[in-house]
Design a protein around this motif. Structure first.
Motif, PDB file in Angstrom:
ATOM      1  N   SER A  58      -2.740   7.409   8.517  1.00  0.00           N
ATOM      2  CA  SER A  58      -2.109   8.442   9.336  1.00  0.00           C
ATOM      3  C   SER A  58      -0.739   8.790   8.771  1.00  0.00           C
ATOM      4  O   SER A  58      -0.137   8.018   8.004  1.00  0.00           O
ATOM      5  CB  SER A  58      -1.961   7.951  10.773  1.00  0.00           C
ATOM      6  N   ASN A  59      -0.222   9.937   9.175  1.00  0.00           N
ATOM      7  CA  ASN A  59       1.113  10.330   8.724  1.00  0.00           C
ATOM      8  C   ASN A  59       2.167   9.320   9.154  1.00  0.00           C
ATOM      9  O   ASN A  59       3.133   9.059   8.424  1.00  0.00           O
ATOM     10  CB  ASN A  59       1.454  11.720   9.253  1.00  0.00           C
ATOM     11  N   ALA A  60       1.982   8.743  10.326  1.00  0.00           N
ATOM     12  CA  ALA A  60       2.942   7.742  10.796  1.00  0.00           C
ATOM     13  C   ALA A  60       2.966   6.531   9.867  1.00  0.00           C
ATOM     14  O   ALA A  60       4.045   6.000   9.539  1.00  0.00           O
ATOM     15  CB  ALA A  60       2.605   7.308  12.224  1.00  0.00           C
ATOM     16  N   GLN A  61       1.794   6.093   9.432  1.00  0.00           N
ATOM     17  CA  GLN A  61       1.739   4.951   8.513  1.00  0.00           C
ATOM     18  C   GLN A  61       2.259   5.326   7.126  1.00  0.00           C
ATOM     19  O   GLN A  61       2.936   4.520   6.473  1.00  0.00           O
ATOM     20  CB  GLN A  61       0.304   4.418   8.425  1.00  0.00           C
ATOM     21  N   LEU A  62       1.973   6.541   6.691  1.00  0.00           N
ATOM     22  CA  LEU A  62       2.492   6.986   5.398  1.00  0.00           C
ATOM     23  C   LEU A  62       4.017   7.046   5.420  1.00  0.00           C
ATOM     24  O   LEU A  62       4.679   6.669   4.442  1.00  0.00           O
ATOM     25  CB  LEU A  62       1.911   8.357   5.037  1.00  0.00           C
ATOM     26  N   ASP A  63       4.574   7.513   6.539  1.00  0.00           N
ATOM     27  CA  ASP A  63       6.034   7.538   6.666  1.00  0.00           C
ATOM     28  C   ASP A  63       6.600   6.122   6.620  1.00  0.00           C
ATOM     29  O   ASP A  63       7.626   5.852   5.976  1.00  0.00           O
ATOM     30  CB  ASP A  63       6.444   8.222   7.968  1.00  0.00           C
ATOM     31  N   ARG A  64       5.925   5.201   7.310  1.00  0.00           N
ATOM     32  CA  ARG A  64       6.378   3.809   7.317  1.00  0.00           C
ATOM     33  C   ARG A  64       6.387   3.217   5.922  1.00  0.00           C
ATOM     34  O   ARG A  64       7.289   2.448   5.552  1.00  0.00           O
ATOM     35  CB  ARG A  64       5.469   2.987   8.238  1.00  0.00           C
ATOM     36  N   LEU A  65       5.396   3.595   5.116  1.00  0.00           N
ATOM     37  CA  LEU A  65       5.247   3.037   3.776  1.00  0.00           C
ATOM     38  C   LEU A  65       5.967   3.857   2.703  1.00  0.00           C
ATOM     39  O   LEU A  65       5.972   3.464   1.531  1.00  0.00           O
ATOM     40  CB  LEU A  65       3.754   2.951   3.421  1.00  0.00           C
ATOM     41  N   GLY A  66       6.548   4.973   3.093  1.00  0.00           N
ATOM     42  CA  GLY A  66       7.204   5.839   2.117  1.00  0.00           C
ATOM     43  C   GLY A  66       6.236   6.557   1.209  1.00  0.00           C
ATOM     44  O   GLY A  66       6.568   6.874   0.057  1.00  0.00           O
ATOM     45  N   LEU A  67       5.039   6.855   1.707  1.00  0.00           N
ATOM     46  CA  LEU A  67       3.989   7.467   0.886  1.00  0.00           C
ATOM     47  C   LEU A  67       3.641   8.895   1.299  1.00  0.00           C
ATOM     48  O   LEU A  67       2.664   9.456   0.798  1.00  0.00           O
ATOM     49  CB  LEU A  67       2.712   6.620   0.942  1.00  0.00           C
ATOM     50  N   ARG A  68       4.424   9.489   2.195  1.00  0.00           N
ATOM     51  CA  ARG A  68       4.060  10.824   2.688  1.00  0.00           C
ATOM     52  C   ARG A  68       3.950  11.846   1.551  1.00  0.00           C
ATOM     53  O   ARG A  68       3.070  12.698   1.551  1.00  0.00           O
ATOM     54  CB  ARG A  68       5.087  11.271   3.721  1.00  0.00           C
ATOM     55  N   SER A  69       4.846  11.736   0.571  1.00  0.00           N
ATOM     56  CA  SER A  69       4.826  12.686  -0.548  1.00  0.00           C
ATOM     57  C   SER A  69       3.713  12.381  -1.552  1.00  0.00           C
ATOM     58  O   SER A  69       3.486  13.164  -2.478  1.00  0.00           O
ATOM     59  CB  SER A  69       6.173  12.681  -1.276  1.00  0.00           C
ATOM     60  N   ARG A  70       3.013  11.247  -1.355  1.00  0.00           N
ATOM     61  CA  ARG A  70       1.900  10.874  -2.243  1.00  0.00           C
ATOM     62  C   ARG A  70       0.608  10.741  -1.458  1.00  0.00           C
ATOM     63  O   ARG A  70      -0.281   9.980  -1.825  1.00  0.00           O
ATOM     64  CB  ARG A  70       2.234   9.561  -2.962  1.00  0.00           C
ATOM     65  N   LYS A  71       0.501  11.531  -0.415  1.00  0.00           N
ATOM     66  CA  LYS A  71      -0.726  11.539   0.400  1.00  0.00           C
ATOM     67  C   LYS A  71      -1.919  11.898  -0.488  1.00  0.00           C
ATOM     68  O   LYS A  71      -1.886  12.869  -1.234  1.00  0.00           O
ATOM     69  CB  LYS A  71      -0.578  12.561   1.525  1.00  0.00           C
ATOM     70  N   GLY A  72      -2.958  11.088  -0.402  1.00  0.00           N
ATOM     71  CA  GLY A  72      -4.117  11.282  -1.262  1.00  0.00           C
ATOM     72  C   GLY A  72      -4.120  10.374  -2.472  1.00  0.00           C
ATOM     73  O   GLY A  72      -5.126  10.288  -3.183  1.00  0.00           O
ATOM     74  N   SER A  73      -3.006   9.682  -2.717  1.00  0.00           N
ATOM     75  CA  SER A  73      -2.964   8.719  -3.813  1.00  0.00           C
ATOM     76  C   SER A  73      -3.717   7.449  -3.414  1.00  0.00           C
ATOM     77  O   SER A  73      -4.015   7.233  -2.234  1.00  0.00           O
ATOM     78  CB  SER A  73      -1.513   8.382  -4.177  1.00  0.00           C
ATOM     79  N   GLU A  74      -4.006   6.618  -4.379  1.00  0.00           N
ATOM     80  CA  GLU A  74      -4.834   5.426  -4.111  1.00  0.00           C
ATOM     81  C   GLU A  74      -4.287   4.542  -2.988  1.00  0.00           C
ATOM     82  O   GLU A  74      -5.042   4.126  -2.106  1.00  0.00           O
ATOM     83  CB  GLU A  74      -5.008   4.647  -5.422  1.00  0.00           C
ATOM     84  N   PRO A  75      -2.975   4.229  -2.948  1.00  0.00           N
ATOM     85  CA  PRO A  75      -2.499   3.340  -1.883  1.00  0.00           C
ATOM     86  C   PRO A  75      -2.398   3.997  -0.521  1.00  0.00           C
ATOM     87  O   PRO A  75      -2.083   3.314   0.457  1.00  0.00           O
ATOM     88  CB  PRO A  75      -1.107   2.905  -2.382  1.00  0.00           C
ATOM     89  N   SER A  76      -2.687   5.291  -0.430  1.00  0.00           N
ATOM     90  CA  SER A  76      -2.587   5.976   0.866  1.00  0.00           C
ATOM     91  C   SER A  76      -3.890   5.938   1.650  1.00  0.00           C
ATOM     92  O   SER A  76      -4.027   6.616   2.677  1.00  0.00           O
ATOM     93  CB  SER A  76      -2.137   7.432   0.665  1.00  0.00           C
ATOM     94  N   PHE A  77      -4.844   5.113   1.198  1.00  0.00           N
ATOM     95  CA  PHE A  77      -6.122   4.939   1.891  1.00  0.00           C
ATOM     96  C   PHE A  77      -6.256   3.517   2.425  1.00  0.00           C
ATOM     97  O   PHE A  77      -5.742   2.566   1.831  1.00  0.00           O
ATOM     98  CB  PHE A  77      -7.291   5.219   0.944  1.00  0.00           C
ATOM     99  N   ASP A  78      -6.987   3.392   3.507  1.00  0.00           N
ATOM    100  CA  ASP A  78      -7.346   2.086   4.065  1.00  0.00           C
ATOM    101  C   ASP A  78      -8.628   1.622   3.377  1.00  0.00           C
ATOM    102  O   ASP A  78      -9.725   1.735   3.929  1.00  0.00           O
ATOM    103  CB  ASP A  78      -7.536   2.211   5.582  1.00  0.00           C
ATOM    104  N   VAL A  79      -8.493   1.115   2.153  1.00  0.00           N
ATOM    105  CA  VAL A  79      -9.672   0.773   1.372  1.00  0.00           C
ATOM    106  C   VAL A  79     -10.478  -0.337   2.019  1.00  0.00           C
ATOM    107  O   VAL A  79     -11.716  -0.318   2.003  1.00  0.00           O
ATOM    108  CB  VAL A  79      -9.298   0.412  -0.081  1.00  0.00           C
ATOM    109  N   TRP A  80      -9.808  -1.311   2.653  1.00  0.00           N
ATOM    110  CA  TRP A  80     -10.552  -2.415   3.249  1.00  0.00           C
ATOM    111  C   TRP A  80     -11.306  -1.965   4.500  1.00  0.00           C
ATOM    112  O   TRP A  80     -12.390  -2.490   4.800  1.00  0.00           O
ATOM    113  CB  TRP A  80      -9.631  -3.589   3.536  1.00  0.00           C
ATOM    114  N   GLY A  81     -10.777  -0.993   5.208  1.00  0.00           N
ATOM    115  CA  GLY A  81     -11.520  -0.411   6.317  1.00  0.00           C
ATOM    116  C   GLY A  81     -12.768   0.302   5.823  1.00  0.00           C
ATOM    117  O   GLY A  81     -13.839   0.242   6.448  1.00  0.00           O
ATOM    118  N   TYR A  82     -12.643   0.967   4.686  1.00  0.00           N
ATOM    119  CA  TYR A  82     -13.784   1.650   4.067  1.00  0.00           C
ATOM    120  C   TYR A  82     -14.839   0.640   3.629  1.00  0.00           C
ATOM    121  O   TYR A  82     -16.040   0.837   3.868  1.00  0.00           O
ATOM    122  CB  TYR A  82     -13.273   2.463   2.888  1.00  0.00           C
ATOM    123  N   VAL A  83     -14.404  -0.448   3.015  1.00  0.00           N
ATOM    124  CA  VAL A  83     -15.344  -1.503   2.616  1.00  0.00           C
ATOM    125  C   VAL A  83     -16.080  -2.059   3.828  1.00  0.00           C
ATOM    126  O   VAL A  83     -17.307  -2.259   3.804  1.00  0.00           O
ATOM    127  CB  VAL A  83     -14.600  -2.634   1.870  1.00  0.00           C
TER     128      VAL A  83
END
Length: 206
Positions: A58-83
């Motif tokens: 979510s945008n809230a989590q991306l803001d927390r992680l400092g990843l809002r400007s890299r939305k869509g990058s590999e670390p911006s996904f919940d890969v373990w939730g997908y697994v």
């Protein structure tokens, strides 16, 4: 693109018992979601669509992680939730399973937009990083019977991305900056996974 022929090849993955997963990996703008939806339409009730995009943070989590400007990058996904979802889809075939998606208008993931019915024997899932050689993605790849790498010429992908971004509110300059600063480096990372896929499909424009 012979979608009917590709669907027939995908159908060969359907097991006599249980459920199989076909992954479509590839760079942004390659046509993965379009192909996945068309394959599922060809296969009918035997198949179901599961997009990786539902596991955007979510945008809230991306803001927390400092990843809002890299939305869509590999670390911006919940890969373990997908697994976890892929494991559940492989193991639980008697009950329907609801699947999240990404809403480009809201610019947020949304729950339960898609449904995998008990009768769906093949899951067609698509996303940029499905074949990436990295933690979480390796586990996801191991749950897929096959992964096809979907690609398109760079100029075709660029034009599609420009239409996508301007169609969702960015002006031309902002869309260009996003493509060059985010989509392009993401595509370069995805390209490193090409050799881990079972086949490569190059899709034309249209």
């Amino acid at each position: 693109m012979d979608v009917a022929g590709l669907a027939a090849q995908a159908a060969e993955l359907i097991p006599r018992r249980g459920r199989a997963v076909l992954g479509l990996a590839g760079p942004p703008g390659a046509g993965k979601s379009t192909l996945a939806r068309r394959l599922v339409a060809e296969l009918g009730e035997a198949a179901a669509y599961v997009p990786l995009d539902g596991f955007h943070l979510s945008n809230a989590q991306l803001d927390r992680l400092g990843l809002r400007s890299r939305k869509g990058s590999e670390p911006s996904f919940d890969v373990w939730g997908y697994v976890a979802l892929l494991r559940r889809l492989r193991q639980e075939t008697a009950e329907e399973v609801y699947v999240p998606d990404f809403d480009r208008v809201l610019d947020e993931p949304v729950a339960a937009r898609h449904r995998v019915a008990p009768g769906a024997r093949l899951v067609v899932t698509e996303g940029n990083y499905l074949a990436l050689d990295a933690p979480g993605w390796r586990e996801a790849r191991a749950l897929m019977a096959r992964v096809w790498y979907v690609d398109a010429p760079e100029e075709v992908r660029d034009a599609r991305l420009m239409r996508r971004h301007t169609g969702h509110g960015r002006d031309t300059a902002a869309a260009r900056a996003w493509i060059d600063g985010n989509d392009r480096p993401n595509a370069e990372l995805v390209a490193t996974s090409r050799g881990r896929c079972d086949r490569v499909l190059t899709l034309p424009d249209g």
